[in-house]
Write a protein that holds these residues in place. Sequence first.
Motif, PDB file in Angstrom:
ATOM      1  N   LEU A  83       0.773  -1.233   0.000  1.00  0.00           N
ATOM      2  CA  LEU A  83       0.000   0.000   0.000  1.00  0.00           C
ATOM      3  C   LEU A  83       0.810   1.292   0.000  1.00  0.00           C
ATOM      4  CD1 LEU A  83      -2.762  -0.992   2.612  1.00  0.00           C
ATOM      5  CD2 LEU A  83      -3.020  -0.832   0.131  1.00  0.00           C
ATOM      6  N   ALA A  84       1.972   1.312   0.620  1.00  0.00           N
ATOM      7  CA  ALA A  84       2.671   2.567   0.889  1.00  0.00           C
ATOM      8  C   ALA A  84       2.904   3.406  -0.361  1.00  0.00           C
ATOM      9  CB  ALA A  84       4.001   2.279   1.595  1.00  0.00           C
ATOM     10  N   SER A  85       3.457   2.817  -1.396  1.00  0.00           N
ATOM     11  CA  SER A  85       3.771   3.589  -2.599  1.00  0.00           C
ATOM     12  C   SER A  85       2.508   4.086  -3.294  1.00  0.00           C
ATOM     13  CB  SER A  85       4.597   2.734  -3.569  1.00  0.00           C
ATOM     14  OG  SER A  85       3.862   1.597  -3.994  1.00  0.00           O
ATOM     15  N   LYS A  86       1.468   3.271  -3.285  1.00  0.00           N
ATOM     16  CA  LYS A  86       0.214   3.667  -3.936  1.00  0.00           C
ATOM     17  C   LYS A  86      -0.454   4.814  -3.182  1.00  0.00           C
ATOM     18  CE  LYS A  86      -0.499  -1.056  -5.605  1.00  0.00           C
ATOM     19  NZ  LYS A  86      -0.183  -0.767  -7.024  1.00  0.00           N
ATOM     20  N   ILE A  87      -0.418   4.770  -1.865  1.00  0.00           N
ATOM     21  CA  ILE A  87      -1.014   5.849  -1.068  1.00  0.00           C
ATOM     22  C   ILE A  87      -0.223   7.133  -1.229  1.00  0.00           C
ATOM     23  CG2 ILE A  87      -1.318   6.615   1.330  1.00  0.00           C
ATOM     24  CD1 ILE A  87      -2.423   3.868   1.951  1.00  0.00           C
ATOM     25  N   ASN A  88       1.087   7.035  -1.269  1.00  0.00           N
ATOM     26  CA  ASN A  88       1.907   8.225  -1.471  1.00  0.00           C
ATOM     27  C   ASN A  88       1.654   8.842  -2.839  1.00  0.00           C
ATOM     28  OD1 ASN A  88       4.734   9.247  -2.735  1.00  0.00           O
ATOM     29  ND2 ASN A  88       4.580   9.825  -0.566  1.00  0.00           N
ATOM     30  N   ASP A  89       1.448   8.005  -3.810  1.00  0.00           N
ATOM     31  CA  ASP A  89       1.240   8.467  -5.179  1.00  0.00           C
ATOM     32  C   ASP A  89      -0.162   9.042  -5.402  1.00  0.00           C
ATOM     33  OD1 ASP A  89       2.534   8.815  -7.658  1.00  0.00           O
ATOM     34  OD2 ASP A  89       1.473   7.106  -8.519  1.00  0.00           O
ATOM     35  N   ASP A  90      -1.011   8.963  -4.376  1.00  0.00           N
ATOM     36  CA  ASP A  90      -2.391   9.422  -4.493  1.00  0.00           C
ATOM     37  C   ASP A  90      -2.537  10.913  -4.167  1.00  0.00           C
ATOM     38  OD1 ASP A  90      -4.744   7.982  -5.315  1.00  0.00           O
ATOM     39  OD2 ASP A  90      -5.648   8.576  -3.421  1.00  0.00           O
ATOM     40  N   TYR A  91      -1.503  11.503  -3.585  1.00  0.00           N
ATOM     41  CA  TYR A  91      -1.486  12.938  -3.251  1.00  0.00           C
ATOM     42  C   TYR A  91      -2.721  13.336  -2.422  1.00  0.00           C
ATOM     43  CZ  TYR A  91       2.181  13.097  -6.762  1.00  0.00           C
ATOM     44  OH  TYR A  91       3.343  12.854  -7.473  1.00  0.00           O
ATOM     45  N   ALA A  92      -2.983  12.561  -1.377  1.00  0.00           N
ATOM     46  CA  ALA A  92      -4.117  12.837  -0.497  1.00  0.00           C
ATOM     47  C   ALA A  92      -3.628  13.508   0.785  1.00  0.00           C
ATOM     48  CB  ALA A  92      -4.849  11.546  -0.159  1.00  0.00           C
ATOM     49  N   LEU A  93      -4.539  14.238   1.444  1.00  0.00           N
ATOM     50  CA  LEU A  93      -4.220  14.867   2.724  1.00  0.00           C
ATOM     51  C   LEU A  93      -4.478  13.899   3.871  1.00  0.00           C
ATOM     52  CD1 LEU A  93      -3.464  17.322   4.469  1.00  0.00           C
ATOM     53  CD2 LEU A  93      -5.895  17.996   4.408  1.00  0.00           C
ATOM     54  N   THR A  94      -5.575  13.163   3.800  1.00  0.00           N
ATOM     55  CA  THR A  94      -5.930  12.205   4.844  1.00  0.00           C
ATOM     56  C   THR A  94      -6.298  10.876   4.209  1.00  0.00           C
ATOM     57  OG1 THR A  94      -8.283  12.752   4.819  1.00  0.00           O
ATOM     58  CG2 THR A  94      -6.875  14.079   6.257  1.00  0.00           C
ATOM     59  N   LEU A  95      -6.348   9.829   5.023  1.00  0.00           N
ATOM     60  CA  LEU A  95      -6.717   8.509   4.507  1.00  0.00           C
ATOM     61  C   LEU A  95      -8.139   8.492   3.930  1.00  0.00           C
ATOM     62  CD1 LEU A  95      -5.888   5.552   4.107  1.00  0.00           C
ATOM     63  CD2 LEU A  95      -6.746   5.080   6.418  1.00  0.00           C
ATOM     64  N   PRO A  96      -9.135   9.134   4.560  1.00  0.00           N
ATOM     65  CA  PRO A  96     -10.471   9.144   3.941  1.00  0.00           C
ATOM     66  C   PRO A  96     -10.503   9.789   2.556  1.00  0.00           C
ATOM     67  CG  PRO A  96     -10.657   9.684   6.271  1.00  0.00           C
ATOM     68  CD  PRO A  96      -9.189   9.644   5.953  1.00  0.00           C
ATOM     69  N   ASP A  97      -9.539  10.685   2.258  1.00  0.00           N
ATOM     70  CA  ASP A  97      -9.475  11.262   0.913  1.00  0.00           C
ATOM     71  C   ASP A  97      -9.235  10.190  -0.139  1.00  0.00           C
ATOM     72  OD1 ASP A  97      -9.872  13.776   1.910  1.00  0.00           O
ATOM     73  OD2 ASP A  97      -7.778  14.409   1.780  1.00  0.00           O
ATOM     74  N   VAL A  98      -8.469   9.166   0.225  1.00  0.00           N
ATOM     75  CA  VAL A  98      -8.180   8.075  -0.702  1.00  0.00           C
ATOM     76  C   VAL A  98      -9.476   7.362  -1.087  1.00  0.00           C
ATOM     77  CG1 VAL A  98      -6.967   5.877  -0.984  1.00  0.00           C
ATOM     78  CG2 VAL A  98      -5.853   7.777   0.228  1.00  0.00           C
ATOM     79  N   ASP A 156      -2.608   7.969  11.398  1.00  0.00           N
ATOM     80  CA  ASP A 156      -1.251   8.522  11.493  1.00  0.00           C
ATOM     81  C   ASP A 156      -0.251   7.652  10.744  1.00  0.00           C
ATOM     82  OD1 ASP A 156      -1.450   6.377  13.227  1.00  0.00           O
ATOM     83  OD2 ASP A 156      -0.198   7.291  14.784  1.00  0.00           O
ATOM     84  N   PHE A 157      -0.520   6.375  10.711  1.00  0.00           N
ATOM     85  CA  PHE A 157       0.335   5.418  10.006  1.00  0.00           C
ATOM     86  C   PHE A 157       0.437   5.792   8.526  1.00  0.00           C
ATOM     87  CE2 PHE A 157       1.006   1.014   8.341  1.00  0.00           C
ATOM     88  CZ  PHE A 157       2.098   0.677   9.106  1.00  0.00           C
ATOM     89  N   MET A 161       3.562   9.003  24.073  1.00  0.00           N
ATOM     90  CA  MET A 161       3.332  10.397  23.679  1.00  0.00           C
ATOM     91  C   MET A 161       3.427  10.557  22.171  1.00  0.00           C
ATOM     92  SD  MET A 161       5.336  12.519  26.674  1.00  0.00           S
ATOM     93  CE  MET A 161       4.754  14.110  26.093  1.00  0.00           C
ATOM     94  N   SER A 162       4.361   9.829  21.566  1.00  0.00           N
ATOM     95  CA  SER A 162       4.514   9.882  20.112  1.00  0.00           C
ATOM     96  C   SER A 162       3.252   9.385  19.418  1.00  0.00           C
ATOM     97  CB  SER A 162       5.715   9.033  19.692  1.00  0.00           C
ATOM     98  OG  SER A 162       5.808   8.938  18.291  1.00  0.00           O
ATOM     99  N   THR A 163       2.671   8.318  19.950  1.00  0.00           N
ATOM    100  CA  THR A 163       1.420   7.806  19.387  1.00  0.00           C
ATOM    101  C   THR A 163       0.263   8.753  19.663  1.00  0.00           C
ATOM    102  OG1 THR A 163       2.192   5.532  19.689  1.00  0.00           O
ATOM    103  CG2 THR A 163      -0.162   5.850  19.376  1.00  0.00           C
ATOM    104  N   CYS A 164       0.216   9.299  20.881  1.00  0.00           N
ATOM    105  CA  CYS A 164      -0.892  10.182  21.273  1.00  0.00           C
ATOM    106  C   CYS A 164      -0.948  11.445  20.424  1.00  0.00           C
ATOM    107  CB  CYS A 164      -0.768  10.559  22.747  1.00  0.00           C
ATOM    108  SG  CYS A 164      -1.149   9.225  23.896  1.00  0.00           S
ATOM    109  N   ASP A 165       0.203  12.085  20.230  1.00  0.00           N
ATOM    110  CA  ASP A 165       0.157  13.345  19.477  1.00  0.00           C
ATOM    111  C   ASP A 165      -0.231  13.108  18.015  1.00  0.00           C
ATOM    112  OD1 ASP A 165       2.565  12.459  18.261  1.00  0.00           O
ATOM    113  OD2 ASP A 165       3.813  13.641  19.583  1.00  0.00           O
ATOM    114  N   GLY A 166       0.250  11.995  17.455  1.00  0.00           N
ATOM    115  CA  GLY A 166      -0.149  11.670  16.090  1.00  0.00           C
ATOM    116  C   GLY A 166      -1.629  11.371  15.983  1.00  0.00           C
ATOM    117  N   ALA A 167      -2.168  10.681  16.998  1.00  0.00           N
ATOM    118  CA  ALA A 167      -3.593  10.346  16.995  1.00  0.00           C
ATOM    119  C   ALA A 167      -4.452  11.595  17.116  1.00  0.00           C
ATOM    120  CB  ALA A 167      -3.894   9.377  18.137  1.00  0.00           C
ATOM    121  N   ILE A 168      -4.061  12.500  18.011  1.00  0.00           N
ATOM    122  CA  ILE A 168      -4.825  13.740  18.206  1.00  0.00           C
ATOM    123  C   ILE A 168      -4.835  14.574  16.929  1.00  0.00           C
ATOM    124  CG2 ILE A 168      -4.855  15.951  19.442  1.00  0.00           C
ATOM    125  CD1 ILE A 168      -3.767  14.432  21.887  1.00  0.00           C
ATOM    126  N   LEU A 169      -3.681  14.726  16.334  1.00  0.00           N
ATOM    127  CA  LEU A 169      -3.566  15.521  15.106  1.00  0.00           C
ATOM    128  C   LEU A 169      -4.376  14.888  13.976  1.00  0.00           C
ATOM    129  CD1 LEU A 169      -2.153  17.937  13.709  1.00  0.00           C
ATOM    130  CD2 LEU A 169      -0.324  16.355  13.075  1.00  0.00           C
TER     131      LEU A 169
END
Length: 523
Positions: A11-26, A222-223, A323-331
Amino acid sequence: GLSLLLNGLFLASKINDDYALTLPDVYAKRYGKLVELLVSICTIISFLFLLAGNLVGMGAILSYVLGLSQDVAIWISAGSVLLYTIAGGLFSVAYTDVLQAGVGWLGCTIFAYYMIRNAEDSAPPPSIGYPGYSYPDQETCDLYEGIPCTNIDACCYNEAKWCPDPDDPSCIADNGAYPIGDLPIIWQAMTDPAGLTPFPNAIVWNWATIFILGFGNLAALDFQARCMASKTPRTATMGCLIAGCLTFLVGIPFSFLGAITRTYYGPDTLRASFETDTCSTILGLPTCALWLPDPQAFIKLLTHEAPAFLGAWCLIGIVAASMSTCDGAILAMGTVFSHNIVRNLGSFLPCFSDKLVTTENLLTLARMASIPLTAIAAVVAAYYRSSHSAGATGYLLIVAFDVVLASVVVPLFGCFYTKKPSPLAALLSIITGATARTVLEYTLPKDGFLLAPWPQDEFLDYGSAASANVPPFWDETEDILWNPDEEPCEQARFNDLTGVDSIAAPLMALLVFMIIQMLEQRG
C-alpha cells in the motif's frame, strides 16, 4: 512490525502516489462522499480507543511513580500531549517524534538486552517443592535427591537436606508451581490448544490478535499520513520496510521482559498473592489458591529489579513512545474531523454551507476539534484504567484496530487492486463488516477469560473447594488424601470465543465487496 511490512509491500507507494491529505481522501476519490464520511467516522472511533489505550499506559506509570490516582494521571497525560500538539501542529509532532523515538527506542532496547543478558540462562526448572511434596517423575526426584515417601508410593522432598529447620531463612523450598519445569520457548503454544498443559492456552485469541494488529493497522490514520508525507513512493515503501525490521529488532527482545517479569513476580515467588478456596482436577488439588497476577509487576520490575538509571530510562522511553502515538492520533483525528466530516456536512445537511471549512480555517477547526476528541478518549481511559479486568492498555489498542479491520480495510485494498472500484461494494462492505462485528460482539459467548471451549481438561475453570483433605501427591496417610471420585471438583468449562468475531467480520466484508464488485463488472 508485521503491519509495516505489509504496508510497505502492498500500500505505501500507492497511497503516497495518491497525493491525499488524509486517509479518507483516498476512499473519497474512488467511492464518493458517503463512503468518505463512513470511513472518517470509523477511523476516528478507532483512534479514540488508540488514544485511550496509550493514556492508560502513561497514566499507570505516572500514577505509580508520582503517587497520583490513576484518573488524575490520565488527565495530566491527556492535557500535556494535547497542549503541545495543538500549539505546534504537524511540526511539533514531527520534531518531538524524532526525539521520543530516539530516546524511547534506545532506552527500551538497552534495558531489554540488559535484562536478557543478566537473566538466568534457562527457564524455571522443576519445582523443588516443600515438606510432604512428592515429585512427578524419577528424573525430578534424582535432581533434588528425593527420598522415598512414608505413606505413598512415590519420591518425596528431602526435608533433612533442604529444610531441616522451617524457621531458618536459608531453607530451600518453593510453592510447587512448576512440577515438571518450564521451557524458554514453548513452540507448540501457537499450534496446539493443549500446548501449555496443565494450564489453558488462549490460542484462538493469540492468532486473532496477530491478525487484528497486522491488518487493522493498515487503516491507521497517522500510520498512512506518514506515507502520504513521504517525498516519493519509493521513500514511503522503504520507510515502512526498514521500520518494520527495526520494530522486530526492538519488539522481540522487549517481549521477553514479560517472561523475566514472571520470574520476579510469578506464582512461584515470595511476592505472589493468591485467591483461596478453589480446586483443580488436572492439578490434583482439592483446595488451592488461584494466582492473582500483579497488574503493576512490570513497572515494579523497572523500578526495583534493574539498575536505577536503566529502569528510569526505559520508563521514560515507554512514556515517550506513548506520547509519540498520542500526538499523532490527536492531530490525525482533528484533521479528519474538520477536513472530511465538517467540510462535507453541506453535502448531506443543506443548513450547512459548503464553505464551512476553508484552507484558511482548516487548522483552527482541527485544533478546536482536538479538544473534545481528546477529552472523550480520556474519559474512556479513566473508565478502563490499568486495573480493569480486560487489561486496559492492550485491550483498548486491540479494539482500536479491530474497529477499522472490520469496516474499512477491505475497501482500502479495493482502492488499488480492482480495475474500477465500486462505491456500492465499498458502502455495503463497510456496513456489513461493522454490523457483523457489532452483532457478534454481543451474541458470541464471552466469559472474559479469552479461552475457547476446547474439550481438554486444561480448559476447565477453577471450581470451588472440593474437600478438606490434602492433595493425593502429598506424603500423608490414605484416609486424609483427596479422592476426586468421591468428592469431585465441580469445574465449568471456559467459554469465550473472543477473536472469532474479529476474524469473521472482515471476511464477511470481503465476501460482500467481491460479490458486488463482480456483479457490477458483469453488468
